[in-house]
Design a protein around this motif. Structure first.
Motif, PDB file in Angstrom:
ATOM      1  N   THR B 118      14.427 -32.974  -7.690  1.00 37.18           N
ATOM      2  CA  THR B 118      13.392 -32.112  -8.265  1.00 37.18           C
ATOM      3  C   THR B 118      13.856 -30.662  -8.317  1.00 37.18           C
ATOM      4  O   THR B 118      14.132 -30.079  -7.275  1.00 37.18           O
ATOM      5  N   PRO B 119      13.939 -30.056  -9.514  1.00 39.46           N
ATOM      6  CA  PRO B 119      14.287 -28.632  -9.576  1.00 39.46           C
ATOM      7  C   PRO B 119      13.107 -27.797  -9.066  1.00 39.46           C
ATOM      8  O   PRO B 119      11.965 -28.053  -9.458  1.00 39.46           O
ATOM      9  N   VAL B 120      13.363 -26.855  -8.191  1.00 39.38           N
ATOM     10  CA  VAL B 120      12.294 -25.996  -7.679  1.00 39.38           C
ATOM     11  C   VAL B 120      12.338 -24.639  -8.363  1.00 39.38           C
ATOM     12  O   VAL B 120      11.402 -24.241  -9.045  1.00 39.38           O
ATOM     13  N   LYS B 121      13.456 -23.943  -8.205  1.00 41.97           N
ATOM     14  CA  LYS B 121      13.515 -22.597  -8.749  1.00 41.97           C
ATOM     15  C   LYS B 121      14.950 -22.138  -8.942  1.00 41.97           C
ATOM     16  O   LYS B 121      15.807 -22.398  -8.104  1.00 41.97           O
ATOM     17  N   MET B 122      15.177 -21.434 -10.048  1.00 41.88           N
ATOM     18  CA  MET B 122      16.445 -20.735 -10.217  1.00 41.88           C
ATOM     19  C   MET B 122      16.294 -19.388  -9.526  1.00 41.88           C
ATOM     20  O   MET B 122      15.344 -18.654  -9.780  1.00 41.88           O
ATOM     21  N   LEU B 123      17.208 -19.074  -8.607  1.00 41.25           N
ATOM     22  CA  LEU B 123      17.108 -17.815  -7.862  1.00 41.25           C
ATOM     23  C   LEU B 123      17.809 -16.678  -8.570  1.00 41.25           C
ATOM     24  O   LEU B 123      17.361 -15.543  -8.587  1.00 41.25           O
ATOM     25  N   ALA B 124      18.963 -16.987  -9.144  1.00 40.41           N
ATOM     26  CA  ALA B 124      19.774 -15.966  -9.804  1.00 40.41           C
ATOM     27  C   ALA B 124      20.917 -16.674 -10.510  1.00 40.41           C
ATOM     28  O   ALA B 124      21.111 -17.879 -10.341  1.00 40.41           O
ATOM     29  N   LEU B 125      21.648 -15.923 -11.302  1.00 41.87           N
ATOM     30  CA  LEU B 125      22.855 -16.458 -11.919  1.00 41.87           C
ATOM     31  C   LEU B 125      24.015 -15.573 -11.490  1.00 41.87           C
ATOM     32  O   LEU B 125      23.886 -14.349 -11.452  1.00 41.87           O
ATOM     33  N   ASP B 126      25.126 -16.216 -11.159  1.00 38.82           N
ATOM     34  CA  ASP B 126      26.282 -15.445 -10.704  1.00 38.82           C
ATOM     35  C   ASP B 126      27.165 -15.143 -11.909  1.00 38.82           C
ATOM     36  O   ASP B 126      27.415 -16.008 -12.736  1.00 38.82           O
ATOM     37  N   GLU B 127      27.613 -13.887 -11.988  1.00 37.64           N
ATOM     38  CA  GLU B 127      28.427 -13.457 -13.123  1.00 37.64           C
ATOM     39  C   GLU B 127      29.903 -13.790 -12.884  1.00 37.64           C
ATOM     40  O   GLU B 127      30.344 -13.938 -11.752  1.00 37.64           O
ATOM     41  N   ARG B 260      22.526 -20.342  -9.255  1.00 35.02           N
ATOM     42  CA  ARG B 260      22.176 -20.338  -7.834  1.00 35.02           C
ATOM     43  C   ARG B 260      20.718 -20.757  -7.789  1.00 35.02           C
ATOM     44  O   ARG B 260      19.828 -19.955  -8.085  1.00 35.02           O
ATOM     45  N   GLY B 261      20.456 -22.000  -7.513  1.00 37.85           N
ATOM     46  CA  GLY B 261      19.095 -22.509  -7.587  1.00 37.85           C
ATOM     47  C   GLY B 261      18.747 -23.387  -6.403  1.00 37.85           C
ATOM     48  O   GLY B 261      19.601 -23.766  -5.610  1.00 37.85           O
ATOM     49  N   PHE B 275       4.426 -24.676  -3.217  1.00 40.99           N
ATOM     50  CA  PHE B 275       4.578 -23.923  -1.974  1.00 40.99           C
ATOM     51  C   PHE B 275       5.959 -23.263  -1.906  1.00 40.99           C
ATOM     52  O   PHE B 275       6.091 -22.076  -1.595  1.00 40.99           O
ATOM     53  N   TYR B 276       6.991 -24.032  -2.235  1.00 41.43           N
ATOM     54  CA  TYR B 276       8.345 -23.487  -2.117  1.00 41.43           C
ATOM     55  C   TYR B 276       8.627 -22.443  -3.203  1.00 41.43           C
ATOM     56  O   TYR B 276       9.316 -21.456  -2.960  1.00 41.43           O
ATOM     57  N   VAL B 277       8.094 -22.656  -4.415  1.00 47.25           N
ATOM     58  CA  VAL B 277       8.241 -21.661  -5.486  1.00 47.25           C
ATOM     59  C   VAL B 277       7.657 -20.333  -5.008  1.00 47.25           C
ATOM     60  O   VAL B 277       8.270 -19.260  -5.135  1.00 47.25           O
ATOM     61  N   ASP B 278       6.477 -20.458  -4.409  1.00 46.47           N
ATOM     62  CA  ASP B 278       5.780 -19.296  -3.879  1.00 46.47           C
ATOM     63  C   ASP B 278       6.601 -18.602  -2.792  1.00 46.47           C
ATOM     64  O   ASP B 278       6.779 -17.381  -2.782  1.00 46.47           O
ATOM     65  N   LEU B 279       7.130 -19.422  -1.882  1.00 45.35           N
ATOM     66  CA  LEU B 279       7.943 -18.907  -0.787  1.00 45.35           C
ATOM     67  C   LEU B 279       9.160 -18.153  -1.328  1.00 45.35           C
ATOM     68  O   LEU B 279       9.480 -17.039  -0.897  1.00 45.35           O
ATOM     69  N   LEU B 280       9.828 -18.760  -2.317  1.00 47.66           N
ATOM     70  CA  LEU B 280      11.033 -18.140  -2.858  1.00 47.66           C
ATOM     71  C   LEU B 280      10.710 -16.863  -3.612  1.00 47.66           C
ATOM     72  O   LEU B 280      11.510 -15.918  -3.626  1.00 47.66           O
ATOM     73  N   ASP B 281       9.519 -16.817  -4.239  1.00 48.93           N
ATOM     74  CA  ASP B 281       9.101 -15.574  -4.889  1.00 48.93           C
ATOM     75  C   ASP B 281       8.957 -14.462  -3.861  1.00 48.93           C
ATOM     76  O   ASP B 281       9.355 -13.322  -4.094  1.00 48.93           O
ATOM     77  N   LYS B 282       8.394 -14.838  -2.690  1.00 45.06           N
ATOM     78  CA  LYS B 282       8.255 -13.841  -1.624  1.00 45.06           C
ATOM     79  C   LYS B 282       9.625 -13.387  -1.139  1.00 45.06           C
ATOM     80  O   LYS B 282       9.848 -12.211  -0.858  1.00 45.06           O
ATOM     81  N   VAL B 283      10.557 -14.326  -1.033  1.00 41.16           N
ATOM     82  CA  VAL B 283      11.914 -13.978  -0.600  1.00 41.16           C
ATOM     83  C   VAL B 283      12.530 -12.993  -1.592  1.00 41.16           C
ATOM     84  O   VAL B 283      13.134 -11.993  -1.208  1.00 41.16           O
ATOM     85  N   ARG B 284      12.326 -13.286  -2.891  1.00 42.14           N
ATOM     86  CA  ARG B 284      12.943 -12.447  -3.914  1.00 42.14           C
ATOM     87  C   ARG B 284      12.355 -11.035  -3.934  1.00 42.14           C
ATOM     88  O   ARG B 284      12.980 -10.115  -4.437  1.00 42.14           O
ATOM     89  N   ALA B 285      11.163 -10.871  -3.369  1.00 45.11           N
ATOM     90  CA  ALA B 285      10.524  -9.553  -3.377  1.00 45.11           C
ATOM     91  C   ALA B 285      10.976  -8.673  -2.212  1.00 45.11           C
ATOM     92  O   ALA B 285      10.669  -7.484  -2.183  1.00 45.11           O
ATOM     93  N   THR B 286      11.729  -9.232  -1.255  1.00 45.46           N
ATOM     94  CA  THR B 286      12.102  -8.433  -0.082  1.00 45.46           C
ATOM     95  C   THR B 286      13.247  -7.470  -0.420  1.00 45.46           C
ATOM     96  O   THR B 286      14.061  -7.754  -1.301  1.00 45.46           O
ATOM     97  N   ASP B 304      11.348 -21.207 -13.191  1.00 43.66           N
ATOM     98  CA  ASP B 304      10.902 -22.427 -12.527  1.00 43.66           C
ATOM     99  C   ASP B 304      10.128 -23.262 -13.543  1.00 43.66           C
ATOM    100  O   ASP B 304       9.994 -22.864 -14.707  1.00 43.66           O
ATOM    101  N   GLY B 305       9.659 -24.422 -13.087  1.00 47.14           N
ATOM    102  CA  GLY B 305       8.869 -25.274 -13.972  1.00 47.14           C
ATOM    103  C   GLY B 305       9.648 -25.732 -15.187  1.00 47.14           C
ATOM    104  O   GLY B 305      10.860 -25.926 -15.121  1.00 47.14           O
ATOM    105  N   PRO B 306       8.934 -25.905 -16.341  1.00 51.39           N
ATOM    106  CA  PRO B 306       9.561 -26.472 -17.543  1.00 51.39           C
ATOM    107  C   PRO B 306      10.728 -25.633 -18.071  1.00 51.39           C
ATOM    108  O   PRO B 306      11.707 -26.189 -18.562  1.00 51.39           O
TER     109      PRO B 306
END
Lengths: 166, 331, 500
Positions: B118-127, B260-261, B275-286, B304-306
């Motif tokens: 199950t894909p949850v979230k893309m965090l970033a892309l590495d250049e 990086r996902g 829940f995890y999408v939400d958690l990762l959004d909080k992580v990304r805001a720090t 995330d999502g579709p």
């Protein structure tokens, strides 16, 4: 190390020599086959993936064949690898250890470890249960706190731990 | 907790009970430590990101349970992928991925596709940036292309049939030449090989080479992205990440970014994923996360999502095509 | 002498109460995880890395590097007491350390190991402090060909180790090479020797094999001989420490030579493992008692420990100055630097003076503190051997199983460990030497890899191994060492004739 001790019957040194050499020859055979599958040639820019596998396999085959022939050529001189009573002692450790390995997959490492300590102390050491149980419990508890709680390193767990919510 | 609710609301209507159920379902919470698998060894880029997430979650108290990082690097990540595939429905298991999500199954033939989890979230892309030694005469992409046409340049990269190797082949095709590709175990090692002039060029990630750039040992020529990197702070001699042109603008039509996902096993509930999408959004805001992004000059696209699924679909197809052209597919 | 000023400034940072407390905590924690195989070094540091997120970078690196020193000290304990090396560079320590413990000289062996580690690390720190700018660039000259040459040198200085059947030695070494080859081939990205099994994809990790071959087989052999762990009545007073120091003073040439080998291998950065084997091999070659090595010579503990720790410490130099890790643990520390917002590499010494000199000062203090802690604990460690065999055997088995599991987080590795235990038991009883197997397993992968990388670079031409002064001289040195036993035998023959 006494080689002839025991005097009585047991597994002959020669038998084990033959067994181990054959085993290594079989491993060598597998390696050679795998080397051929991957390509054992020398491409223009160096060896292919199976090159070293192939040649090292071949060297192992040569070495273990020599070891095998030497063992076969040696007359049955009655030298023992180990006598039956001694092998029985080894089995007393080895069989529980093997069961321990299997039990880890079923009940997790903590329960299996406790059982192992109990068996060693009770069966081999002749300790009473009153001595063995605290040791087993202390070991398991220490390991659990150390790995699971402090270092956050999850180890294999079974139904008991899952029921407790881990 | 739920039973107390029900006891208190014993006289309530069915509607209200259903509402209580829905509310409790949205607030899914992990009930034991959450494992985060890294499909690579300790010390690499994915491992660093995983441990950063673990540290951020702990420091800011973003979750009631700790995250536990586990490295499963066997078979270029195949081991981790197959294990997550098997653990259907495990709501306490996450997986951080890199390009090996696509390249490992394609190159080795292990039975795994990203659709198995199950894909949850893309965090970033590495250049990826094209680097040369600063003592080399190549000041621009044009110089580099001219040199690459005249001789077989030696390209250092991480691993074989993986991202660096794929870019190298694509680059060779775009220029109409071939490189001698030499695989190493890690990106840091590759950067040093370039500084020591054991290879002529590399496609290191920014974070792997930035220090040598600062020291004036290496020179970036172009970035394999559709837009320049959005980091305008000067790194060395007034030059910033944002000053590096895209390769496409310099006539080299090669684009490549590394995922990086975060993924989960198949068969977990929607509320868990949320829940995890939400958690990762909080992580990304720090602030720590933003610092990490700026350090590594990451492309901060996060889906995330579709949209994420559509992206994965496209990327897998692209990898299949690129790898088929390069002859990297498992026979 | 700007370094001295900077260093003094570093000491003021490292001596802050918080940092001092973290230092002691780090050492104790490090010894603890060093004793548990599988958690030592890289794994242990990686596990504790996120904890440091809330600390200042300099405090964080002090904590982590002290865990590292502690783990280095701790690794020697299991090698000597139970024949279980927790890290690849502790393998050579078991060769003489374990026999010493069996003869009731555990305290002596432990003291020698700890003190040598300390001296090795200390020499390396001096090097880091005063000549880092000079030597930092040296690592840059190491391409694949040079790496291969160093690996070749390590093999060459070690080969000719066993006096047993040459065919058994050969079989043992080849088996080691084959095991090293299983898993993913870095150069082509193909899976090798896995025969379609997911479990074999991760290859044979050295620790899993060695815990089995050395540790488990030892339990089997002990029970068979009905002796339990031998030499239980080790003398365990602090006087043993002083006596051992006296003895070490006589071996100062070995200490110095091993420290130099270690520093060189750490900077190159080939790492601590080849350094320990090389140093052991050279010490054995040059000793008048070479034949007694492997049966409990104290030099056999001093040489590998000094070299390993000199290498382990100086490996931090290329990490800080170039951003290349000289060891797996350094690789994790490198990740830590990035997480704390520091960029390892050439600019670190310029931009982050406090951090760098605080770290270097903590190396001095950490090692002194570490030595004091572990030495006072020597009697306790040695006393472990007095626990009855059934208890200690069970605990060792459990600890080994946990260690084998944590290496790759794989329960299958516990099964492998037991299989290698039986194999090791058979090999020992049939006089197959185990050292060549382990050497080949530990270094085989990198040797093959650098060999093939070099040939890729040269497009297949062997001339790359003699293409410059550096690589040629290492190769020639290796060839000389390889042929040394022949010379020695000729010379020995002449001498024997002359005296006859």
């Amino acid at each position: 190390m006494p080689q002839f001790a025991g005097g009585g019957s047991g597994i002959a040194q020669r038998t084990m020599e033959i067994l181990l050499a054959s085993l290594m020859a079989a491993i060598a055979g597998l390696a050679i086959r795998e080397g051929l599958r991957l390509g054992n040639g020398w491409a223009f820019d160096g060896p292919e993936a199976g090159y070293f596998l192939f040649w090292i396999g071949l060297l192992l085959l040569v070495a273990s064949t020599v070891n095998l022939l030497r063992a076969l050529a040696r007359p049955a001189d009655g030298r023992l690898f180990a006598s039956w009573p001694r092998l029985l002692l080894v089995a007393q450790v080895l069989i529980p250890a093997a069961l321990y390995g299997a039990a880890i997959f079923l009940v997790g490492i903590y329960a299996a470890s406790a059982a192992l300590v109990l068996w060693f102390m009770r069966g081999l050491g002749g300790f009473s249960l009153r001595q063995a149980v605290p040791v087993a419990a202390a070991l398991v508890l220490t390991a659990f706190l150390l790995f699971e709680v402090w270092f956050l390193v999850p180890l294999p767990k079974g139904p008991v731990e899952h029921a407790l919510g881990f | 907790m739920l039973s107390t609710c029900r006891r208190l609301l014993a006289g309530c209507t069915m509607v209200l009970t259903a509402g209580a159920f829905a509310a409790s379902a949205v607030a899914w919470q992990p009930s034991k430590p959450v494992q985060l698998y890294v499909p690579a060894g300790t010390g690499g880029g994915a491992d660093q990101m995983a441990r950063a997430i673990q540290g951020i979650v702990a420091k800011h108290n973003l979750m009631s349970q700790p995250i536990v990082v586990q490295n499963k690097g066997g078979g270029a990540g195949a081991e981790a992928f197959l294990e997550v595939k098997e653990k259907k429905g495990d709501a306490h298991l996450l997986l951080i991925t890199l390009s090996s999500l696509f390249t490992t199954p394609l190159a080795t033939g292990v039975p795994f596709r990203w659709t198995d989890i199950t894909p949850v979230k893309m965090l970033a892309l590495d250049e990826f940036v094209l680097w040369v030694n600063s003592e080399s005469p190549w000041q621009s992409v044009a110089d580099f292309v001219a040199a690459a046409k005249g001789q077989k340049l030696r390209m250092g990269g991480t691993g074989s049939r993986q991202e660096d190797h794929i870019i190298t082949v694509a680059l060779g095709k775009a220029i109409g030449t071939q490189f001698t590709y030499v695989p190493y175990k890690g990106g840091g090692e590759v950067a040093v090989q370039l500084v020591g002039r054991h290879v002529d060029t590399t496609v290191n990630n920014p974070i792997e080479a930035v220090s040598h750039w600062k020291a004036g040992k290496v020179r970036p020529l172009c970035v394999f992205d559709s837009q320049p990197m959005p980091y305008p702070d000067a790194i060395v001699d007034g030059k910033a990440w944002s000053d590096i042109p895209t390769c496409k603008s310099q006539g080299l039509d090669v684009e490549y970014l590394m995922l990086r996902g975060i993924f989960m096993p198949a068969g977990v509930g929607d509320e868990t994923v949320r829940f995890y999408v939400d958690l990762l959004d909080k992580v990304r805001a720090t602030p720590e996360w933003k610092e990490l992004m700026a350090q590594g000059a990451f492309n901060q696209t996060a889906l995330d999502g579709p949209e994420f699924r559509a992206w994965l679909e496209r990327e897998e197809e692209r990898h299949r095509k690129l790898m088929a052209e390069a002859g990297f597919l498992a026979k | 002498m700007s370094e001295l000023v900077a260093l003094l400034h570093g000491f003021t940072i490292a001596l802050e109460p918080t940092n001092l407390a973290l230092m002691v905590a780090g050492i104790v924690l490090g010894v603890l995880i060093g004793v548990l195989p599988g958690l030592g070094g890289a794994n242990g540091v990686a596990i504790l890395l996120p904890l440091t997120f809330t600390l200042e970078p300099v405090s964080a690196i002090i904590l982590l590097s002290c865990i590292y020193w502690g783990a280095l000290f701790g690794g020697a304990i299991t090698s000597i007491l139970f024949n279980i090396p927790g890290e690849p560079w502790s393998v050579a320590t078991t060769f003489d350390g374990y026999p010493m413990a069996q003869q009731g000289r555990a305290a002596e062996a432990l003291t020698a190991a700890f003190t040598s580690s300390f001296i090795g690390a200390f020499v390396a720190i001096l090097l880091v402090t005063f000549v880092s700018p000079l030597v930092a660039g040296f690592a840059l000259r190491f391409g694949p060909a040079e790496f291969f040459a160093v690996m070749f040198l390590a093999f060459a200085s070690f080969i000719g180790f066993s006096s047993g059947s040459p065919f058994k030695t050969m079989a043992s070494m080849m088996l080691g090479f084959l095991l090293a080859g299983v898993g993913l081939d870095t150069v082509t990205g193909q899976l090798r020797g896995t025969f379609g099994s997911t479990e074999l994809m991760r290859g044979f990790h050295f620790l899993v094999v060695v815990i089995g071959l050395f540790g488990i087989s030892e339990i089997l052999q002990s029970i068979e001989e009905g002796l339990a762990f031998r030499g239980r009545e080790g003398r365990i007073d602090l006087r043993a420490v002083l006596r051992t120091w006296g003895e070490m003073l006589r071996h100062r040439a070995i200490v110095l030579r091993s420290a130099l080998i270690g520093c060189w291998m750490g900077i190159t950065p080939a790492g601590a493992t080849p350094a320990s084997f090389m140093s052991y091999g050279v010490a054995r070659r040059l000793s008048h008692h070479g034949a007694e090595f492997g049966r409990g010579r104290i030099e056999g503990v001093i040489a590998p420990e000094t070299a390993a720790h000199a290498a382990g410490t100086s490996a931090l130099l290329p990490m800080l100055t170039l951003g290349i890790p000289g060891s797996p643990t350094a690789a994790v520390l490198l990740g830590g630097l990035i997480m704390w917002g520091l960029q390892p590499g050439p600019m670190l010494f310029v931009e982050q003076k406090d951090f760098v000199w605080g770290l270097i000062a903590s190396m001095y203090l950490g090692n002194v503190v570490g030595l004091a802690i572990v030495l006072t604990a020597v009697p306790w460690f040695a006393a472990i051997l007095r626990i009855p065999f059934p208890i200690i055997a069970a605990i060792v088995l459990v600890v080994c199983a946990i260690g084998a599991y944590t290496v790759n987080n794989a329960a299958f590795d516990i099964v492998l460990m037991l299989i290698f235990g039986v194999l090791g038991y058979m090999m020992k009883k049939l006089d197959y030497p185990l050292a060549p197997l382990v050497l080949a397993l530990v270094l085989g992968d990198r040797t093959e890899q650098s060999f093939r990388q070099a040939l890729l670079l040269s497009e297949g031409s062997f001339s790359i191994f003699f293409s410059n002064a550096l690589v040629s001289s290492i190769m020639v040195l290796g060839l000389v060492l390889l042929l040394w036993p022949l010379f020695a035998r000729l010379r020995g023959g002449e001498r024997a004739r002359a005296s006859a």
